[in-house]
Design a protein around this motif. Structure first.
Motif, PDB file in Angstrom:
ATOM      1  N   LYS A  89     -17.614 -22.707  -7.724  1.00 28.36           N
ATOM      2  CA  LYS A  89     -16.576 -22.161  -6.848  1.00 28.36           C
ATOM      3  C   LYS A  89     -17.217 -21.250  -5.816  1.00 28.36           C
ATOM      4  N   SER A  90     -16.566 -21.183  -4.664  1.00 31.13           N
ATOM      5  CA  SER A  90     -16.948 -20.233  -3.619  1.00 31.13           C
ATOM      6  C   SER A  90     -15.746 -19.336  -3.354  1.00 31.13           C
ATOM      7  N   LEU A  91     -15.972 -18.021  -3.404  1.00 30.64           N
ATOM      8  CA  LEU A  91     -14.940 -17.056  -3.065  1.00 30.64           C
ATOM      9  C   LEU A  91     -15.302 -16.459  -1.716  1.00 30.64           C
ATOM     10  N   ASP A 115     -17.554 -24.206   5.985  1.00 32.04           N
ATOM     11  CA  ASP A 115     -18.644 -25.183   6.165  1.00 32.04           C
ATOM     12  C   ASP A 115     -19.815 -24.891   5.228  1.00 32.04           C
ATOM     13  N   LEU A 116     -20.213 -23.642   5.127  1.00 37.47           N
ATOM     14  CA  LEU A 116     -21.316 -23.282   4.226  1.00 37.47           C
ATOM     15  C   LEU A 116     -20.967 -23.577   2.769  1.00 37.47           C
ATOM     16  N   SER A 117     -19.737 -23.292   2.389  1.00 35.75           N
ATOM     17  CA  SER A 117     -19.298 -23.540   1.012  1.00 35.75           C
ATOM     18  C   SER A 117     -19.234 -25.028   0.705  1.00 35.75           C
ATOM     19  N   GLU A 118     -18.800 -25.802   1.683  1.00 33.66           N
ATOM     20  CA  GLU A 118     -18.725 -27.259   1.472  1.00 33.66           C
ATOM     21  C   GLU A 118     -20.097 -27.874   1.300  1.00 33.66           C
ATOM     22  N   GLU A 119     -21.122 -27.275   1.918  1.00 34.68           N
ATOM     23  CA  GLU A 119     -22.491 -27.760   1.721  1.00 34.68           C
ATOM     24  C   GLU A 119     -22.904 -27.653   0.261  1.00 34.68           C
ATOM     25  N   MET A 120     -22.326 -26.694  -0.463  1.00 33.11           N
ATOM     26  CA  MET A 120     -22.627 -26.497  -1.881  1.00 33.11           C
ATOM     27  C   MET A 120     -21.734 -27.370  -2.758  1.00 33.11           C
ATOM     28  N   ASP A 121     -20.798 -28.099  -2.131  1.00 32.46           N
ATOM     29  CA  ASP A 121     -19.850 -28.959  -2.835  1.00 32.46           C
ATOM     30  C   ASP A 121     -19.027 -28.160  -3.846  1.00 32.46           C
ATOM     31  N   ILE A 124     -13.219 -24.054  -2.999  1.00 28.89           N
ATOM     32  CA  ILE A 124     -13.230 -22.883  -2.130  1.00 28.89           C
ATOM     33  C   ILE A 124     -11.943 -22.079  -2.331  1.00 28.89           C
ATOM     34  N   PHE A 125     -12.132 -20.783  -2.593  1.00 30.12           N
ATOM     35  CA  PHE A 125     -11.029 -19.876  -2.858  1.00 30.12           C
ATOM     36  C   PHE A 125     -11.141 -18.638  -1.985  1.00 30.12           C
ATOM     37  N   LEU A 126     -10.043 -17.914  -1.895  1.00 32.29           N
ATOM     38  CA  LEU A 126     -10.047 -16.572  -1.306  1.00 32.29           C
ATOM     39  C   LEU A 126      -8.892 -15.798  -1.906  1.00 32.29           C
ATOM     40  N   GLU A 127      -8.943 -14.499  -1.695  1.00 30.10           N
ATOM     41  CA  GLU A 127      -7.881 -13.615  -2.155  1.00 30.10           C
ATOM     42  C   GLU A 127      -7.309 -12.878  -0.952  1.00 30.10           C
ATOM     43  N   VAL A 128      -6.014 -12.611  -1.000  1.00 32.31           N
ATOM     44  CA  VAL A 128      -5.341 -11.916   0.094  1.00 32.31           C
ATOM     45  C   VAL A 128      -4.159 -11.135  -0.474  1.00 32.31           C
ATOM     46  N   LEU A 129      -3.896  -9.984   0.107  1.00 32.66           N
ATOM     47  CA  LEU A 129      -2.724  -9.213  -0.301  1.00 32.66           C
ATOM     48  C   LEU A 129      -1.462  -9.904   0.193  1.00 32.66           C
ATOM     49  N   ASP A 130      -0.425  -9.880  -0.625  1.00 31.42           N
ATOM     50  CA  ASP A 130       0.819 -10.546  -0.232  1.00 31.42           C
ATOM     51  C   ASP A 130       1.475  -9.894   0.981  1.00 31.42           C
ATOM     52  N   THR A 131       1.058  -8.690   1.343  1.00 39.29           N
ATOM     53  CA  THR A 131       1.601  -8.006   2.523  1.00 39.29           C
ATOM     54  C   THR A 131       0.835  -8.322   3.809  1.00 39.29           C
ATOM     55  N   ASN A 132      -0.297  -9.004   3.693  1.00 39.86           N
ATOM     56  CA  ASN A 132      -1.143  -9.304   4.855  1.00 39.86           C
ATOM     57  C   ASN A 132      -0.710 -10.648   5.458  1.00 39.86           C
ATOM     58  N   THR A 133       0.420 -10.626   6.136  1.00 40.86           N
ATOM     59  CA  THR A 133       1.014 -11.874   6.631  1.00 40.86           C
ATOM     60  C   THR A 133       0.169 -12.557   7.700  1.00 40.86           C
ATOM     61  N   VAL A 134      -0.540 -11.796   8.516  1.00 36.69           N
ATOM     62  CA  VAL A 134      -1.397 -12.410   9.538  1.00 36.69           C
ATOM     63  C   VAL A 134      -2.482 -13.243   8.861  1.00 36.69           C
ATOM     64  N   THR A 155      -4.241 -15.493  -4.898  1.00 32.98           N
ATOM     65  CA  THR A 155      -5.442 -16.327  -4.850  1.00 32.98           C
ATOM     66  C   THR A 155      -5.022 -17.660  -4.242  1.00 32.98           C
ATOM     67  N   MET A 156      -5.827 -18.109  -3.280  1.00 35.66           N
ATOM     68  CA  MET A 156      -5.547 -19.370  -2.595  1.00 35.66           C
ATOM     69  C   MET A 156      -6.759 -20.282  -2.709  1.00 35.66           C
ATOM     70  N   GLU A 157      -6.502 -21.598  -2.755  1.00 35.82           N
ATOM     71  CA  GLU A 157      -7.577 -22.595  -2.811  1.00 35.82           C
ATOM     72  C   GLU A 157      -7.451 -23.527  -1.613  1.00 35.82           C
ATOM     73  N   LEU A 158      -8.600 -23.891  -1.068  1.00 39.36           N
ATOM     74  CA  LEU A 158      -8.603 -24.836   0.047  1.00 39.36           C
ATOM     75  C   LEU A 158      -8.322 -26.228  -0.469  1.00 39.36           C
ATOM     76  N   LYS A 159      -7.290 -26.858   0.090  1.00 40.57           N
ATOM     77  CA  LYS A 159      -6.883 -28.225  -0.280  1.00 40.57           C
ATOM     78  C   LYS A 159      -6.821 -29.015   1.004  1.00 40.57           C
ATOM     79  N   LYS A 160      -7.775 -29.923   1.204  1.00 38.37           N
ATOM     80  CA  LYS A 160      -7.768 -30.711   2.441  1.00 38.37           C
ATOM     81  C   LYS A 160      -7.181 -32.067   2.218  1.00 38.37           C
TER      82      LYS A 160
END
Length: 160
Positions: A89-91, A115-121, A124-134, A155-160
């Motif tokens: 996983k990449s965070l 792109d860098l994370s996809e090179e590692m196959d 891909i995840f990230l975290e964000v506060l529920d108040t950070n709407t932008v 927590t969000m995951e990239l789904k293409k």
């Protein structure tokens, strides 16, 4: 966008001496400006804490400085990003300076981190506060989907 500059991710680990100290302080200042948006540690970071963090940085965490270039020459930094690799996983995390927000650079930063994370196959995840709407809107537009929420951290995951 004002004018179209090329942008690169400069690995922090490739810097030494005064350049490294400059970029560490740059990261610290941006991070402290946005500490209220951090999902894990929201206290003020001192220069000593930043130095200690970097000196003890695990191999699986890769910080980058987001740089504007013109004709291959570094003009100025305007943000930072990090990728933490672990168990397939990449965070991702990142921040853009205030004066460059709303100009598409956050999208460019995260596309480069993806792109860098996809090179590692990796997944891909990230975290964000529920108040950070932008940020939430940016991440959704990049293909991130809701995965989990603990308290106010999504927590969000990239789904293409």
């Amino acid at each position: 966008m004002e004018e179209e500059l090329s942008v690169i991710l400069l690995p922090l680990k490739e810097n030494k001496g005064n350049n490294l100290n400059y970029y560490l302080e740059y990261m610290r200042q941006i991070r402290n400006n946005y500490k209220d948006y951090m999902t894990r540690f929201r206290d003020e970071i001192t220069p000593e804490m930043q130095k200690n963090w970097y000196e003890n940085l695990p191999e699986n965490i890769n910080p980058y400085i987001f740089i504007a270039c013109e004709h291959g020459v570094v003009i100025y930094p305007f943000g930072y990003g990090m990728i933490q690799y672990e168990d397939g996983k990449s965070l991702l995390t990142g921040a853009i300076e205030d004066r460059y927000r709303g100009k598409g650079y956050g999208r460019k930063l995260f596309l480069k981190l993806i792109d860098l994370s996809e090179e590692m196959d990796n997944k891909i995840f990230l975290e964000v506060l529920d108040t950070n709407t932008v940020a939430l809107n940016l991440y959704k537009s990049l293909g991130f989907k809701f995965c989990d929420q603990k308290n106010n951290v999504i927590t969000m995951e990239l789904k293409k």
